[in-house]
Design a protein around this motif. Structure first.
Motif, mmCIF file in Angstrom:
data_model
loop_
_atom_site.group_PDB
_atom_site.id
_atom_site.type_symbol
_atom_site.label_atom_id
_atom_site.label_comp_id
_atom_site.label_asym_id
_atom_site.label_seq_id
_atom_site.Cartn_x
_atom_site.Cartn_y
_atom_site.Cartn_z
ATOM 1 N N GLY A 114 15.536 45.735 29.062
ATOM 2 C CA GLY A 114 16.894 45.665 29.591
ATOM 3 C C GLY A 114 17.467 46.946 27.604
ATOM 4 O O GLY A 114 16.863 47.101 26.694
ATOM 5 N N ALA A 138 10.295 50.690 36.410
ATOM 6 C CA ALA A 138 10.295 49.935 36.755
ATOM 7 C C ALA A 138 12.154 50.336 37.306
ATOM 8 O O ALA A 138 12.406 51.093 36.783
ATOM 9 N N PRO A 139 13.018 49.199 37.569
ATOM 10 C CA PRO A 139 14.158 49.847 38.384
ATOM 11 C C PRO A 139 14.936 50.039 36.820
ATOM 12 O O PRO A 139 14.892 48.877 36.112
ATOM 13 N N PRO A 140 15.985 51.652 37.102
ATOM 14 C CA PRO A 140 16.284 51.523 35.283
ATOM 15 C C PRO A 140 17.428 50.865 35.189
ATOM 16 O O PRO A 140 17.549 49.816 36.312
ATOM 17 N N VAL A 141 17.641 49.945 33.914
ATOM 18 C CA VAL A 141 18.857 48.951 33.579
ATOM 19 C C VAL A 141 19.887 50.079 32.935
ATOM 20 O O VAL A 141 21.101 49.541 32.886
ATOM 21 N N TRP A 151 5.993 58.914 33.217
ATOM 22 C CA TRP A 151 6.950 58.217 32.771
ATOM 23 C C TRP A 151 5.848 57.300 31.560
ATOM 24 O O TRP A 151 4.122 57.660 32.178
ATOM 25 N N VAL A 195 14.308 55.299 30.283
ATOM 26 C CA VAL A 195 15.323 54.602 30.457
ATOM 27 C C VAL A 195 14.602 53.238 30.131
ATOM 28 O O VAL A 195 13.418 53.079 29.434
ATOM 29 N N THR A 196 15.671 52.250 29.857
ATOM 30 C CA THR A 196 15.187 50.866 29.857
ATOM 31 C C THR A 196 14.912 50.306 30.897
ATOM 32 O O THR A 196 16.289 50.359 31.274
ATOM 33 N N THR A 197 13.745 49.125 30.927
ATOM 34 C CA THR A 197 13.843 47.796 32.242
ATOM 35 C C THR A 197 13.658 46.902 31.840
ATOM 36 O O THR A 197 13.694 46.726 30.295
ATOM 37 N N GLU A 198 13.576 46.077 32.422
ATOM 38 C CA GLU A 198 13.395 44.460 32.364
ATOM 39 C C GLU A 198 11.826 44.511 31.903
ATOM 40 O O GLU A 198 11.621 43.837 30.835
ATOM 41 N N GLN A 199 11.015 45.689 31.993
ATOM 42 C CA GLN A 199 9.740 45.775 32.039
ATOM 43 C C GLN A 199 9.893 46.479 30.302
ATOM 44 O O GLN A 199 8.743 46.287 29.885
ATOM 45 N N PRO A 230 15.829 51.681 43.217
ATOM 46 C CA PRO A 230 15.101 52.074 41.677
ATOM 47 C C PRO A 230 14.928 53.505 41.064
ATOM 48 O O PRO A 230 14.961 54.162 39.658
#
Length: 289
Positions: free
Chosen positions: A216, A175-178, A208, A192-196, A156
């Motif tokens: 995403g 959150a983990p990056p997409v 951040w 970063v884009t993430t699922e959140q 992550p």
């Protein structure tokens, strides 16, 4: 890696990898690609002449001009820990004209499964190990402002290097990056884009700030005031303030797998079937490359 953006475009002839390289063709080696397996997960744009380097599961391909033939490149990496060919399953980025930085896995030989960071100064025909051979596999990789910003597979954290990849400092986003992007002129500015949703940082990821809840999406940072994002439906939005706010800009005909931008501002998106779409106006209009 992953895919991004879109660009509304009229139907036009296209040159998918399936038609550009077949077993037995002079410039090709290995098995023939097909529409099913020519997934383009990485696009690098040479800053000098716009040559495209396409990372796929069936090899690294070079396209020297728009609409030109995609030629498969099979390079070689020799190290004290093994040697072998390098072509398929690479995440590749253009560091300088003719100079590529990549991560991934070997094609054959005695190399470790994970290549860490490797570099080519001849457009992928030969490679040298930079760091973490046998230890790291980077699925996200960006170059900006003298920094390398990366994310390892199944981890992550965002990793930041200011010494060419020999050492990294670890940053933890919410959150983990997409996907991730860095300001091309100031590598301390990250998105970063993430699922959140989307998050931004102005200090190399030490802290951040949440921006929007869009899950995403793929990113390409063309200039400090021109950051593109493509969502899973192919809708392209643009931000003039480093990811703080977004406005709709265009659309891609289908969901993208990868998004990249050239020095001249041309936006590229790979889609299913080994095809690359391009747009000279940031996704407002476009067509097949």
């Amino acid at each position: 890696m992953q895919a991004r953006r879109r660009a509304t475009h009229a139907a036009s002839p296209h040159t998918p990898l399936t038609r550009a390289c077949r077993a037995g063709d002079a410039p090709c080696t290995g098995a023939a690609p097909s529409a099913a397996n020519a997934f383009i997960g990485s696009i690098a744009v040479d800053p000098k002449d716009g040559t495209l380097y396409l990372g796929t599961g069936v090899g690294l391909f070079r396209v020297q001009r728009r609409g030109g033939e995609a030629v498969r490149i099979a390079g070689r990496l020799e190290t004290s820990d093994g040697a072998g060919s390098v072509s398929s399953n690479l995440v590749v980025r253009a560091a300088r004209p003719g100079v590529l930085l990549a991560s991934g896995h070997p094609e054959e030989g005695t190399l470790p499964e994970n290549l860490g960071l490797i570099r080519s100064t001849d457009g992928g025909r030969s490679w040298t190990a930079v760091a973490q051979l046998g230890q790291a596999d980077y699925h996200l990789l960006e170059l900006a402002g003298g920094r390398i910003v990366a994310v390892r597979a199944d981890e992550p954290d965002v990793l930041v290097s200011s010494d060419g990849g020999k050492a990294f400092e670890r940053r933890t986003p919410p959150a983990p990056p997409v996907d991730l992007a860095a300001d091309p002129r100031d590598g301390s500015r990250l998105v970063v884009t993430t699922e959140q949703g989307g998050f931004t940082s102005s200090n190399e990821g030490r802290s951040w700030r949440p921006r929007d809840a869009t899950p995403g999406g793929l990113l390409a940072w063309a200039a400090p005031d021109r950051l593109y994002r493509a969502d899973r439906r192919g809708e392209v939005t643009v931000s003039a303030d480093g990811g703080a706010t977004w406005s709709r800009h265009g659309a891609i005909a289908s969901a993208p797998n990868e998004l990249a931008v050239g020095r001249d501002g041309t936006l590229y998106a790979s889609v299913a079937g080994g095809e690359v779409r391009s747009s000279g106006d940031g996704g407002a209009t476009g067509g097949a490359t």
